[in-house]
Design a protein around this motif. Structure first.
Motif, PDB file in Angstrom:
ATOM      1  N   PHE A  36       0.618  -1.174   0.093  1.00 29.49           N
ATOM      2  CA  PHE A  36      -0.070  -0.061   0.153  1.00 29.49           C
ATOM      3  C   PHE A  36       0.829   1.391  -0.038  1.00 29.49           C
ATOM      4  CE2 PHE A  36      -2.513  -3.256   2.279  1.00 29.49           C
ATOM      5  CZ  PHE A  36      -3.354  -3.374   1.117  1.00 29.49           C
ATOM      6  N   ARG A  37       2.093   1.025  -0.424  1.00 32.20           N
ATOM      7  CA  ARG A  37       2.955   2.264  -0.240  1.00 32.20           C
ATOM      8  C   ARG A  37       3.127   2.944  -1.603  1.00 32.20           C
ATOM      9  NH1 ARG A  37       2.341   2.297   4.143  1.00 32.20           N
ATOM     10  NH2 ARG A  37       3.640   1.464   5.625  1.00 32.20           N
ATOM     11  N   LYS A  38       2.198   2.613  -2.601  1.00 32.85           N
ATOM     12  CA  LYS A  38       2.178   3.264  -3.835  1.00 32.85           C
ATOM     13  C   LYS A  38       1.408   4.414  -3.743  1.00 32.85           C
ATOM     14  CE  LYS A  38      -1.624   0.460  -5.889  1.00 32.85           C
ATOM     15  NZ  LYS A  38      -1.697  -0.815  -5.118  1.00 32.85           N
TER      16      LYS A  38
ATOM     17  N   GLY B 290       4.603  -1.526  11.484  1.00 32.21           N
ATOM     18  CA  GLY B 290       3.449  -2.163  11.694  1.00 32.21           C
ATOM     19  C   GLY B 290       2.329  -1.721  12.272  1.00 32.21           C
ATOM     20  N   LYS B 291       2.375  -0.396  12.122  1.00 34.46           N
ATOM     21  CA  LYS B 291       1.335   0.551  12.905  1.00 34.46           C
ATOM     22  C   LYS B 291      -0.087   0.156  12.453  1.00 34.46           C
ATOM     23  CE  LYS B 291       3.244   4.257  11.463  1.00 34.46           C
ATOM     24  NZ  LYS B 291       4.493   3.706  10.734  1.00 34.46           N
ATOM     25  N   SER B 292      -0.457   0.490  10.845  1.00 36.14           N
ATOM     26  CA  SER B 292      -1.662   0.174  10.472  1.00 36.14           C
ATOM     27  C   SER B 292      -2.058  -1.343  10.751  1.00 36.14           C
ATOM     28  CB  SER B 292      -1.560   0.596   9.255  1.00 36.14           C
ATOM     29  OG  SER B 292      -1.108   1.855   8.829  1.00 36.14           O
ATOM     30  N   VAL B 293      -1.374  -2.201  10.515  1.00 34.58           N
ATOM     31  CA  VAL B 293      -1.714  -3.599  10.697  1.00 34.58           C
ATOM     32  C   VAL B 293      -1.852  -3.720  12.372  1.00 34.58           C
ATOM     33  CG1 VAL B 293      -1.100  -6.013  10.875  1.00 34.58           C
ATOM     34  CG2 VAL B 293      -0.634  -4.332   8.778  1.00 34.58           C
TER      35      VAL B 293
ATOM     36  N   ALA C 248      -5.687   8.590  10.913  1.00 30.78           N
ATOM     37  CA  ALA C 248      -5.264   9.907  10.897  1.00 30.78           C
ATOM     38  C   ALA C 248      -3.591  10.127  10.444  1.00 30.78           C
ATOM     39  CB  ALA C 248      -4.960  10.587  12.384  1.00 30.78           C
ATOM     40  N   ASP C 249      -3.421   9.060   9.414  1.00 34.91           N
ATOM     41  CA  ASP C 249      -2.150   9.169   8.613  1.00 34.91           C
ATOM     42  C   ASP C 249      -2.490   9.851   7.368  1.00 34.91           C
ATOM     43  OD1 ASP C 249      -0.011   8.898   7.449  1.00 34.91           O
ATOM     44  OD2 ASP C 249       0.585   7.143   7.846  1.00 34.91           O
ATOM     45  N   LEU C 250      -2.441  11.136   7.492  1.00 37.18           N
ATOM     46  CA  LEU C 250      -2.850  11.810   6.226  1.00 37.18           C
ATOM     47  C   LEU C 250      -1.621  12.112   5.198  1.00 37.18           C
ATOM     48  CD1 LEU C 250      -4.948  14.622   7.918  1.00 37.18           C
ATOM     49  CD2 LEU C 250      -5.728  12.398   6.801  1.00 37.18           C
ATOM     50  N   HIS C 251      -0.657  11.319   5.524  1.00 42.61           N
ATOM     51  CA  HIS C 251       0.340  11.263   4.482  1.00 42.61           C
ATOM     52  C   HIS C 251       0.455   9.931   3.662  1.00 42.61           C
ATOM     53  CE1 HIS C 251       2.659  14.692   6.087  1.00 42.61           C
ATOM     54  NE2 HIS C 251       1.698  14.228   7.319  1.00 42.61           N
ATOM     55  N   ARG C 252       0.583   8.638   4.281  1.00 42.66           N
ATOM     56  CA  ARG C 252       0.260   7.614   3.678  1.00 42.66           C
ATOM     57  C   ARG C 252      -0.879   6.621   4.486  1.00 42.66           C
ATOM     58  NH1 ARG C 252       6.461   6.011   2.247  1.00 42.66           N
ATOM     59  NH2 ARG C 252       6.630   7.647   0.911  1.00 42.66           N
ATOM     60  N   PRO C 253      -1.987   7.007   4.294  1.00 44.36           N
ATOM     61  CA  PRO C 253      -3.110   5.985   4.691  1.00 44.36           C
ATOM     62  C   PRO C 253      -3.209   4.715   4.344  1.00 44.36           C
ATOM     63  CG  PRO C 253      -4.067   7.769   3.136  1.00 44.36           C
ATOM     64  CD  PRO C 253      -2.749   8.038   3.325  1.00 44.36           C
ATOM     65  N   ALA C 254      -3.519   3.724   5.095  1.00 47.87           N
ATOM     66  CA  ALA C 254      -3.591   2.328   4.881  1.00 47.87           C
ATOM     67  C   ALA C 254      -4.951   1.600   5.243  1.00 47.87           C
ATOM     68  CB  ALA C 254      -2.415   1.766   5.006  1.00 47.87           C
ATOM     69  N   ILE C 255      -5.541   2.289   6.173  1.00 43.75           N
ATOM     70  CA  ILE C 255      -6.691   1.357   6.964  1.00 43.75           C
ATOM     71  C   ILE C 255      -7.729   0.954   5.825  1.00 43.75           C
ATOM     72  CG2 ILE C 255      -8.525   1.624   8.576  1.00 43.75           C
ATOM     73  CD1 ILE C 255      -5.837   1.445   9.815  1.00 43.75           C
TER      74      ILE C 255
ATOM     75  N   ILE D  90      -6.151   5.506  17.169  1.00 40.63           N
ATOM     76  CA  ILE D  90      -5.793   6.431  16.063  1.00 40.63           C
ATOM     77  C   ILE D  90      -4.371   6.118  15.360  1.00 40.63           C
ATOM     78  CG2 ILE D  90      -5.333   8.943  15.328  1.00 40.63           C
ATOM     79  CD1 ILE D  90      -6.871   9.494  18.460  1.00 40.63           C
ATOM     80  N   ASP D  91      -4.489   5.864  13.931  1.00 38.39           N
ATOM     81  CA  ASP D  91      -3.287   5.432  13.386  1.00 38.39           C
ATOM     82  C   ASP D  91      -2.866   6.641  12.801  1.00 38.39           C
ATOM     83  OD1 ASP D  91      -1.417   3.869  12.071  1.00 38.39           O
ATOM     84  OD2 ASP D  91      -2.839   3.455  10.281  1.00 38.39           O
ATOM     85  N   THR D  92      -1.588   6.634  13.025  1.00 44.62           N
ATOM     86  CA  THR D  92      -0.777   8.127  12.556  1.00 44.62           C
ATOM     87  C   THR D  92       0.823   7.868  11.733  1.00 44.62           C
ATOM     88  OG1 THR D  92       0.519   7.707  14.564  1.00 44.62           O
ATOM     89  CG2 THR D  92      -1.521   8.832  14.625  1.00 44.62           C
TER      90      THR D  92
HETATM   91 MG   LIG Z   1       0.691   2.919   8.187  1.00 42.35          MG
END
Ligand SMILES: [Mg+2]
Ligand SMILES: Nc1ncnc2c1ncn2[C@@H]1O[C@H](COP(=O)(O)OP(=O)(O)O)[C@@H](O)[C@H]1O
Length: 243
Positions: free
Chosen positions: A4-6, A74-77, A99-106, A177-179
């Motif tokens: 999900f890094r694209k 491994g924050k989002s997972v 709330a990761d408005l840079h690289r969201p993944a949820i 809150i994922d960041t």
């Molecule tokens: Mg993440």
């Protein structure tokens, strides 16, 4: 390297549709609590859940920031699995807020379509009830990031976020809150200071110790309360007990 890094395509987003969200089965292998509920990793996450519960004997609503020193730990997972572990408990209402408005993944890990969410809510373009999305898992709701802003820190730094968090506290037992990574983006420390607690994700045998210490100090110095750590990629030492 990471699926999900694209770069996220900046599409025109529409508001979420509850019927659509509830119909989507959560199938990602990363969701260990669903896919491998008896694995050692699932048990490790339940232990963290139990420790968090033990710190909160009155069952007061809690907001918790999940962050790490650097990217890809491994924050989002971890956020999703901790949310699933909490949602296993009876009558628990859990929200995962991306709330990761840079690289969201949820949304991607859950297989949900990208819809309006936190950004529109903070700009006053979407109501709270619309921004909160139910999932096919009982007790688990999510709020996606919405359209990624040019200046995430400004949007997250607005007073409106405090109001939103206190409204969410009234509706959920836990808001996770994922960041972004704490050492590269200040948003996590800022959100950590607003939340009731912080979980620091540490990738074993990979993240250098001094970086973990640096992140810990940064989060605590800005007023955050680090409750504990979640170790990832720690292998499965208890394989014999997993099925
Ligand atoms: Mg993440
Ligand atoms: N407990 C874990 N053990 C092994 N790999 C993990 C674990 N948690 C996450 N990962 C892997 O690490 C990668 C990054 O995870 P992610 O949660 O997206 O990181 P972050 O949000 O910190 O950038 C993913 O490929 C994921 O499968």
């Amino acid at each position: 390297m990471f699926p999900f890094r694209k770069k996220r395509v900046e599409e025109a987003l529409v508001p979420p549709n509850p019927a659509e969200d509830r119909a989507i089965e959560l199938t990602s292998e990363e969701l260990r609590l669903l896919r491998q509920p008896r694995s050692a990793i699932a048990e490790q996450i339940r232990q963290l859940r139990n420790s968090i519960q033990a710190l909160n004997p009155d069952g007061a609503p809690r907001t918790m920031v999940i962050t790490s020193s650097v990217e890809g730990e491994g924050k989002s997972v971890g956020t999703l699995n901790l949310a699933l572990a909490l949602a296993e408990l009876p009558r628990m209402r859990v929200l995962v807020l991306d709330a990761d408005l840079h690289r969201p993944a949820i949304e991607d890990y859950l297989g949900l379509p990208h819809r309006q969410g936190l950004s529109e809510l903070l700009r006053g373009e979407l109501g709270l009830d619309q921004a909160v999305r139910a999932t096919s898992v009982q007790g688990l709701c999510v709020m996606g990031p919405g359209r990624l802003p040019e200046k995430p820190s400004e949007l997250l730094g607005s007073d409106r976020l405090k109001t939103v968090l206190s409204q969410l506290r009234q509706r959920f037992d836990y808001v996770l809150i994922d960041t972004p990574p704490a050492l590269s983006i200040n948003d996590s420390a800022m959100l950590g200071a607003l939340a009731d607690g912080i979980v620091l994700v540490v990738r074993m045998h990979s993240t250098q110790r001094h970086l973990v210490e640096q992140a810990y100090n940064l989060l605590e110095n800005l007023g955050g309360n680090v409750l504990g750590t979640l170790l990832t990629a720690a292998g499965e030492p208890n394989q014999a007990y997993s099925r």
